[in-house]
Design a protein around this motif. Sequence first.
Motif, PDB file in Angstrom:
ATOM      1  N   ALA A   1     -26.622-115.470  44.288  1.00  0.00           N
ATOM      2  CA  ALA A   1     -27.538-114.570  43.572  1.00  0.00           C
ATOM      3  C   ALA A   1     -27.670-114.958  42.101  1.00  0.00           C
ATOM      4  CB  ALA A   1     -27.049-113.128  43.696  1.00  0.00           C
TER       5      ALA A   1
ATOM      6  N   PHE B   1     -24.190-103.367  46.812  1.00  0.00           N
ATOM      7  CA  PHE B   1     -23.039-104.228  47.093  1.00  0.00           C
ATOM      8  C   PHE B   1     -21.702-103.552  46.786  1.00  0.00           C
ATOM      9  CE2 PHE B   1     -26.639-107.027  46.772  1.00  0.00           C
ATOM     10  CZ  PHE B   1     -26.419-107.907  47.807  1.00  0.00           C
TER      11      PHE B   1
ATOM     12  N   SER C   1     -22.213-114.396  47.601  1.00  0.00           N
ATOM     13  CA  SER C   1     -22.660-113.520  46.507  1.00  0.00           C
ATOM     14  C   SER C   1     -22.950-114.314  45.239  1.00  0.00           C
ATOM     15  CB  SER C   1     -21.602-112.448  46.224  1.00  0.00           C
ATOM     16  OG  SER C   1     -20.416-113.009  45.665  1.00  0.00           O
ATOM     17  N   GLY C   2     -22.280-115.458  45.089  1.00  0.00           N
ATOM     18  CA  GLY C   2     -22.522-116.282  43.905  1.00  0.00           C
ATOM     19  C   GLY C   2     -23.900-116.918  43.879  1.00  0.00           C
TER      20      GLY C   2
ATOM     21  N   LEU D   1     -29.540-109.472  40.271  1.00  0.00           N
ATOM     22  CA  LEU D   1     -28.956-110.681  40.851  1.00  0.00           C
ATOM     23  C   LEU D   1     -27.701-111.123  40.112  1.00  0.00           C
ATOM     24  CD1 LEU D   1     -32.247-112.687  41.527  1.00  0.00           C
ATOM     25  CD2 LEU D   1     -30.756-111.650  43.248  1.00  0.00           C
TER      26      LEU D   1
ATOM     27  N   ILE E   1     -24.594-108.980  41.188  1.00  0.00           N
ATOM     28  CA  ILE E   1     -24.127-109.028  42.580  1.00  0.00           C
ATOM     29  C   ILE E   1     -22.738-109.658  42.734  1.00  0.00           C
ATOM     30  CG2 ILE E   1     -24.544-110.108  44.840  1.00  0.00           C
ATOM     31  CD1 ILE E   1     -27.502-109.462  44.470  1.00  0.00           C
ATOM     32  N   PRO E   2     -22.487-110.881  42.217  1.00  0.00           N
ATOM     33  CA  PRO E   2     -21.138-111.439  42.411  1.00  0.00           C
ATOM     34  C   PRO E   2     -20.054-110.610  41.741  1.00  0.00           C
ATOM     35  CG  PRO E   2     -22.433-112.805  40.910  1.00  0.00           C
ATOM     36  CD  PRO E   2     -23.373-111.826  41.528  1.00  0.00           C
TER      37      PRO E   2
ATOM     38  N   SER F   1     -20.042-103.579  50.368  1.00  0.00           N
ATOM     39  CA  SER F   1     -19.121-104.723  50.468  1.00  0.00           C
ATOM     40  C   SER F   1     -17.807-104.386  51.167  1.00  0.00           C
ATOM     41  CB  SER F   1     -18.850-105.318  49.080  1.00  0.00           C
ATOM     42  OG  SER F   1     -19.975-106.027  48.633  1.00  0.00           O
TER      43      SER F   1
ATOM     44  N   VAL G   1     -19.332-107.604  44.032  1.00  0.00           N
ATOM     45  CA  VAL G   1     -18.619-107.989  45.250  1.00  0.00           C
ATOM     46  C   VAL G   1     -17.144-108.248  44.956  1.00  0.00           C
ATOM     47  CG1 VAL G   1     -18.396-109.775  47.024  1.00  0.00           C
ATOM     48  CG2 VAL G   1     -20.647-108.861  46.450  1.00  0.00           C
TER      49      VAL G   1
ATOM     50  N   TYR H   1     -18.930-114.546  53.010  1.00  0.00           N
ATOM     51  CA  TYR H   1     -19.699-113.452  52.399  1.00  0.00           C
ATOM     52  C   TYR H   1     -19.450-113.386  50.893  1.00  0.00           C
ATOM     53  CZ  TYR H   1     -20.967-108.749  50.931  1.00  0.00           C
ATOM     54  OH  TYR H   1     -21.502-107.684  50.247  1.00  0.00           O
ATOM     55  N   VAL H   2     -18.183-113.447  50.480  1.00  0.00           N
ATOM     56  CA  VAL H   2     -17.858-113.385  49.056  1.00  0.00           C
ATOM     57  C   VAL H   2     -18.452-114.588  48.322  1.00  0.00           C
ATOM     58  CG1 VAL H   2     -15.975-113.419  47.371  1.00  0.00           C
ATOM     59  CG2 VAL H   2     -15.774-112.009  49.427  1.00  0.00           C
TER      60      VAL H   2
ATOM     61  N   ALA I   1     -27.561-102.921  41.916  1.00  0.00           N
ATOM     62  CA  ALA I   1     -26.658-103.892  42.541  1.00  0.00           C
ATOM     63  C   ALA I   1     -25.371-103.228  43.002  1.00  0.00           C
ATOM     64  CB  ALA I   1     -26.353-105.027  41.562  1.00  0.00           C
TER      65      ALA I   1
END
Length: 400
Positions: free
Chosen positions: A382, A353, A379-380, A222, A225-226, A357, A229, A375-376, A349
């Motif tokens: 997570a 992603f 990702s935060g 998690l 993830i950001p 992505s 992305v 979408y972007v 991840a």
Amino acid sequence: MLTWKQRLGVVARNACEFYDIALFAAISGYITVEFQQAGMGNSTYIVWGIFALRFLIRPLGGYIIGLYADHYGRKAALILTSTVIGLSTLTMAVLPISKLGAAAPLLFLILQMLQAFSFGGEYPTIIHYLLSESEQKQRAKISSMIVASSLVGVLMSLLIVYFINNLLSPEEMQQIGWRIPLLIALVNIAISFYFRQKLKEISPCVIKNQGITLLAVLKIFLIVIPGAVVFYVQNLASTLSKRALDNGTLQTLYPLLSSSLLLVFVLFIGWLTDKYSTPQKIFRLGIYALLIAAAPLYLLLASKSVVLVIIAQLALTLIAALILSNLAAVLFEKSANKTAILGLGYNAALSVFGGLSPLIIALLIPFGGLFPGIYVAASGVAFVVAGYIPAIRKSTCCTK
């Protein structure tokens, strides 16, 4: 404790490894033509299928090489990964595609998966190797150096292919030119042994309490993830802002300029973070900025104004740098000295992603800038969810 010279040597090697990984995308057009000339239909789908499938094996590589690093030492793991990546790249350079026929895509896939397997273990091992004995007020700079080395690898692949493409005729480039960047792997292997054999072994001990739990892997997954992305969608802004950037040359150079700007921002923020704050605080600031500002900034990217596009790109690059420059330091803290857990969660991840992505953004772009931005920004979320998962139990070392 490692010297800065030794740290630079480690991240320089990571740049070379990432060059090898990024190179396939840079020369994909030439490989597609090679497959077409060998009589293979749908060669474009074959090439990008290979690109996508290699992501699937990264979590396995992160886990197995992570266990190897925790048991036999991180220096040994780094030597192993760089050797496999270099030899795989060198083998691709000399494959006689026309003689192999239908077997050529399979061999490319095997070699790409070997690279991905090895790099899946390389990156988490570097994080633990460089940060395990660093001072608290050095960690953001080291963290930023790690991600900057990956960006340097991408830039190297783009620049070398661009230079050779302009040096040779189109026919020469297709016949032999596309293989030249791959042959540089021979130099990479030599440099790798020179630098990594000289490294001291920081973790020559067995890691105790190396149990892998689903929650521990999920927490790392998690958090990454950001970062995954923002790293993989950074260069897609050129597609979204094409109405303002109507200059063909500017659109061609946009990915190079965007990556270069991100590189400068990442290094600068890493330095500022150690001087005035902590990686955890700045990473969290980047996540909150992503949640709040990503959607409106992507709307600006789709405008017809060059000024607004530049402002939006600068802001998005700054937000990406806040996250990426401190990601390694945050992961080091959260993974509690367990390279295998970090390798599995981090690469899982990236497999999902990192691989999807660009495709998701490409599918959303025709509907305007708002949906890619949502979408972007999403990702935060997570990272926010990861905060509710219990901390990973810290591992300790024992003598073999």
